[in-house]
Design an enzyme around this catalytic site. Structure first.
Site, mmCIF file in Angstrom:
data_model
loop_
_atom_site.group_PDB
_atom_site.id
_atom_site.type_symbol
_atom_site.label_atom_id
_atom_site.label_comp_id
_atom_site.label_asym_id
_atom_site.label_seq_id
_atom_site.Cartn_x
_atom_site.Cartn_y
_atom_site.Cartn_z
ATOM 1 N N TRP A 322 0.832 -1.213 0.000
ATOM 2 C CA TRP A 322 0.000 0.000 0.000
ATOM 3 C C TRP A 322 0.864 1.259 0.000
ATOM 4 C CZ3 TRP A 322 -1.947 2.583 5.008
ATOM 5 C CH2 TRP A 322 -1.048 2.384 6.064
ATOM 6 N N ASP A 323 2.165 1.080 0.239
ATOM 7 C CA ASP A 323 3.124 2.186 0.198
ATOM 8 C C ASP A 323 2.951 3.006 -1.088
ATOM 9 O OD1 ASP A 323 3.971 0.041 1.873
ATOM 10 O OD2 ASP A 323 6.019 0.797 1.910
ATOM 11 N N GLU A 464 0.914 -2.986 12.706
ATOM 12 C CA GLU A 464 1.037 -4.448 12.585
ATOM 13 C C GLU A 464 1.370 -5.145 13.903
ATOM 14 O OE1 GLU A 464 3.943 -4.482 9.435
ATOM 15 O OE2 GLU A 464 2.387 -4.729 7.906
ATOM 16 N N LYS A 571 3.098 0.347 16.344
ATOM 17 C CA LYS A 571 4.232 0.376 15.422
ATOM 18 C C LYS A 571 4.264 1.669 14.612
ATOM 19 C CE LYS A 571 6.133 -2.244 11.528
ATOM 20 N NZ LYS A 571 5.982 -3.390 10.636
ATOM 21 N N GLN A 572 3.091 2.064 14.097
ATOM 22 C CA GLN A 572 3.060 3.151 13.123
ATOM 23 C C GLN A 572 1.705 3.852 13.153
ATOM 24 O OE1 GLN A 572 3.233 -0.346 10.391
ATOM 25 N NE2 GLN A 572 2.646 1.172 8.869
HETATM 26 O O1 IFM Z 1 3.646 -1.438 4.032
HETATM 27 C C1 IFM Z 1 4.546 -1.419 5.084
HETATM 28 C C2 IFM Z 1 3.805 -1.734 6.355
HETATM 29 O O2 IFM Z 1 2.818 -0.786 6.617
HETATM 30 C C3 IFM Z 1 4.774 -1.789 7.509
HETATM 31 N N1 IFM Z 1 5.781 -2.788 7.253
HETATM 32 C C4 IFM Z 1 6.550 -2.520 6.042
HETATM 33 C C5 IFM Z 1 5.646 -2.423 4.832
HETATM 34 C C6 IFM Z 1 6.464 -2.069 3.587
HETATM 35 O O3 IFM Z 1 6.999 -0.790 3.682
#
Ligand code: IFM
Length: 721
Positions: A322-323, A464, A571-572
């Site tokens: 999805w990046d 994640e 994580k994010q």
């Molecule tokens: O798409 C990301 C994900 O959100 C977090 N882990 C790494 C992936 C690739 O950059």
């Protein structure tokens, strides 16, 4: 603009491989030195070309290196031994390495100390932006004293592989002084052909020989040079895969190719670059990010995408995440809409595999792959991380539960139509994607009768570290959005084509009820949106406390045993990404409260995180924060700060989503650009060091120049496009 280092350190080899990478979307060439081989992570990565060995993970293929070169100094009379010059073994007097950003040109200059005096080796190389299979290199060799030098240059047959070897050893030949090495990918037997030819002045007295070694095909050129005399040679190479090279182009000289490449790339760079007033660091950050995005643009195809680690190697299976749609797409749609279309076409073309994946998991519609490789096959493993303590695979719920991926594709499609107004792209194929994604979420929602609402259970959101959760706010809002955009574009499609499609009519009629009742977590009394059901009840510890509990610096923090899983540490950006996407639906107080709450609980262990916090920070006037997050996103590969391991799995490489995030942060955050109802507006939020910004964007088929000075801005149409 030049990005460079002025010393050599073995410890920086991996970092510089990413930092000084060049490429053209078809091929990447890591920023390694010509003497280096697979042990120094040389990689000529071919995104979109995959190979999988039985029982192993997929990799994108790395091609043999046609610029492999090392020098030897022949012993002077009475002293027989030759001396091999190598940065890892020889004494280095001085060293420079870098890239010229607006030329996408890699350069190095090394002064070696030899037993016969110093010798300078300098080189430049490019991967052509004008004709994609071509690469060029120029090398200059200048001894301080008279020396007899042997130049070993040719094709290194050995390649760096993560889960290889991916290439069968091939056939070497020489035709009309062109070195040719043809090898085959293991799984599909694709012919990978590497050709190289060199040119130097006949004025030099040389003795040239060609030798085919098991691991390399080499020219061995002996030349005697006078004090201060320079031996210069140029090299052109061509890397093709099951295709013929256009002879008329391959036949051109080095200088011609270099100029064609330079002019082409410079034009792309200058039209996309942002001029920053008053802040050299921010200028470096944004230009460097734009450079990274431009070298990834797949101009060579009409249907292709960009892997999460760009062109830097085989990490993450060379797959597309999805990046691309959420983080890189805004840059492309605003600066190069044709490239944006190519990225979307890749997803449209891979729809059949997304439909197949949905069926495999017992649903309808399109469940796009978490890690998409050719034709949209999902390369994601069910055990995507290894445990650092036991070295055992850890079951991860990315492939089967990260269902928000499908909505990312419709989000990008919607942006494409909003920003370009190109409704010729709203064909039945495109409509089919809107439909299948909406159908997927429709088949995935669950009607909770006692709650009188539709819910989405057992998902993994962007964070994640918390898997298999219910009602992840980001996922629910994005699913809702996917329903809305399906209805919107179906209405448009109908009005353009005056034809209804029965299956779509059927879904349309079902969705009105679902839309009203799909659960969208709302701000609580403290204005906070819960990331998922039960999140606020998890242990609320600080990042420092988590670090104290860690037993190994690389231990995986998610999954069943992960230290973060049972806590509120994430994580994010998760809720924050949702808030950015749907900012119009929330008050400033809600944005502020959530920013303050989630910030200290976010580890930012994904490079996709900082930009989302920075974007929300710019909305709520936290300009110092937004600036800090901008630098984190923009300079991640410049500083080599990205994570190297997820558990025991190597994840090093470049971070193009972060580069795309930096672009978003500057244009949509700092400049506050908005596109609505055919108009561009700006509402600047410049962080203090930045005095002004100047850039152009494409909107509805026209080019506009945007100029920001302090708190004011202007938007002017540019005549020619
Ligand atoms: O798409 C990301 C994900 O959100 C977090 N882990 C790494 C992936 C690739 O950059």
């Amino acid at each position: 603009m030049i990005v460079k280092t002025e010393y050599f350190s073995q410890a920086d080899i991996e970092k510089n491989g990413n930092k000084f990478i060049i490429g053209n979307g078809y091929l990447g060439y890591r920023g390694t030195l010509e003497e280096f081989r697979k042990t120094e992570l040389v990689a000529l990565n071919m995104p979109g070309v995959y190979d999988t060995l039985p029982g192993k993970w997929t990799d994108s293929v790395n091609a043999p290196n046609p610029f492999y070169t090392y020098l030897e100094i022949l012993g002077c009379e009475g002293k027989k031994e030759t001396e091999i010059l190598h940065p890892l073994k020889s004494k280095i007097v001085s060293h420079k390495q870098g890239i010229i950003l607006d030329e996408a040109l890699h350069f190095r200059e090394t002064v070696f100390q030899t037993s016969q005096g110093n010798l300078t080796v300098s080189s430049k190389r490019f991967v052509s932006s004008a004709y994609y299979p071509i690469l060029g290199m120029e090398m200059n060799i200048t001894p301080k004293n008279p020396m007899e030098i042997v130049i070993n240059t040719g094709i290194d047959k050995e390649v760096w592989d993560q889960f290889g070897p991916h290439l069968e050893s091939g056939e070497a030949s020489v035709q009309n002084d062109v070195l040719i090495y043809v090898c085959r990918t293991k799984e599909k037997g694709l012919n990978l052909t590497v050709q190289e030819k060199i040119a130097y002045s006949p004025y030099y007295e040389t003795y040239e020989n060609i030798e085919n070694f098991p691991d390399k095909l080499m020219r061995i050129i002996k030349v005697r040079l006078k004090r201060g005399e320079t031996f210069k040679f140029t090299k052109l190479a061509c890397i093709t895969l099951n295709q013929a090279v256009e002879e008329s182009l391959w036949g051109l000289r080095y200088q011609k190719h270099y100029l064609m490449h330079r002019n082409c790339f410079r034009e792309r760079f200058n039209s996309a670059n942002i001029q920053v007033e008053g802040d050299g660091l921010a200028q470096l950050g944004i230009s460097y990010s734009i450079y990274h995005l431009l070298i990834l643009a797949p101009h060579h195809k009409k249907s292709a995408s960009i892997p999460a680690r760009g062109l830097s190697g085989q990490v993450y299976k060379g797959a597309v995440f999805w990046d691309t749609e959420i983080f890189m797409f805004p840059f492309f749609v605003l600066t190069a809409p044709e490239v944006a279309k190519t990225l979307l076409r890749y997803r449209i073309d891979s729809l059949p595999k997304a439909i197949q994946k949905a069926q495999e998991f017992g649903f309808s519609g399109a469940y796009y792959p978490w890690e998409s490789i050719e034709d949209g096959v999902d390369a994601c493993s069910l055990f995507n991380v290894t445990d650092v303590f036991t070295n055992r695979p850890i079951r991860t719920y990315f492939k089967d539960k990260q269902i928000h991926i499908s909505s990312a594709i419709v989000y990008a499609l919607d942006r494409y139509f909003k920003y370009t107004g190109d409704f010729s792209f709203l064909t039945e194929d495109t409509m089919q994607v809107f439909y299948e994604v909406a159908l997927f979420y429709y088949s995935r929602i669950y009607n909770s009768q006692w709650q009188d609402r539709y819910i989405l259970t057992d998902v993994t959101g962007p964070d994640e570290y918390h898997e298999r959760v219910d009602n992840n706010a980001y996922t629910n809002y994005m699913a809702h959005f996917s329903f809305e955009v399906f209805l919107k574009y179906y209405g448009l499609f109908w009005s353009i084509n005056q034809k209804s499609i029965i299956r779509m009519e059927d879904l349309k009629s079902k969705l009105s009820q679902v839309l009203a009742k799909l659960y969208l977590p709302k701000p609580n009394k403290n204005n906070l949106i819960e990331q998922f059901d039960g999140y606020f009840a998890l242990e609320d510890i600080s990042i420092e406390e988590l670090k104290k509990r860690q037993l190994h610096p690389n231990e995986y923090l998610g999954g069943a045993w992960g230290l973060a899983s049972s806590t509120q540490l994430i994580k994010q950006a998760d809720v924050l990404t949702m808030l950015w996407h749907f900012k119009e639906q929330f008050s400033l107080d809600v944005l502020k409260a959530n920013y303050e709450y989630y910030s200290p609980r976010t580890l930012h262990t994904s490079s996709l995180s900082a930009c989302m916090y920075g974007l929300v920070a710019s909305l709520i006037g936290k300009l110092d924060d937004s600036y800090r997050f901008f630098l984190d996103s923009a300079l991640i590969d410049y500083e080599g700060k990205g994570g190297k391991y997820a558990g025991g799995i190597y994840i090093g490489g470049t971070h193009p989503a972060s580069s795309g995030g930096a672009y978003m942060l500057m244009v949509l955050g700092f400049a506050g650009v908005r596109f609505e109802g055919g108009k561009i507006t700006v509402k600047p939020n410049l962080p203090p060091p930045i005095k002004g910004l100047k850039f152009t964007v494409n909107y509805l088929g026209k080019l506009y120049q945007i100029e920001i000075k302090g708190s004011t801005g202007s938007v002017t149409g540019v005549e020619s496009m």
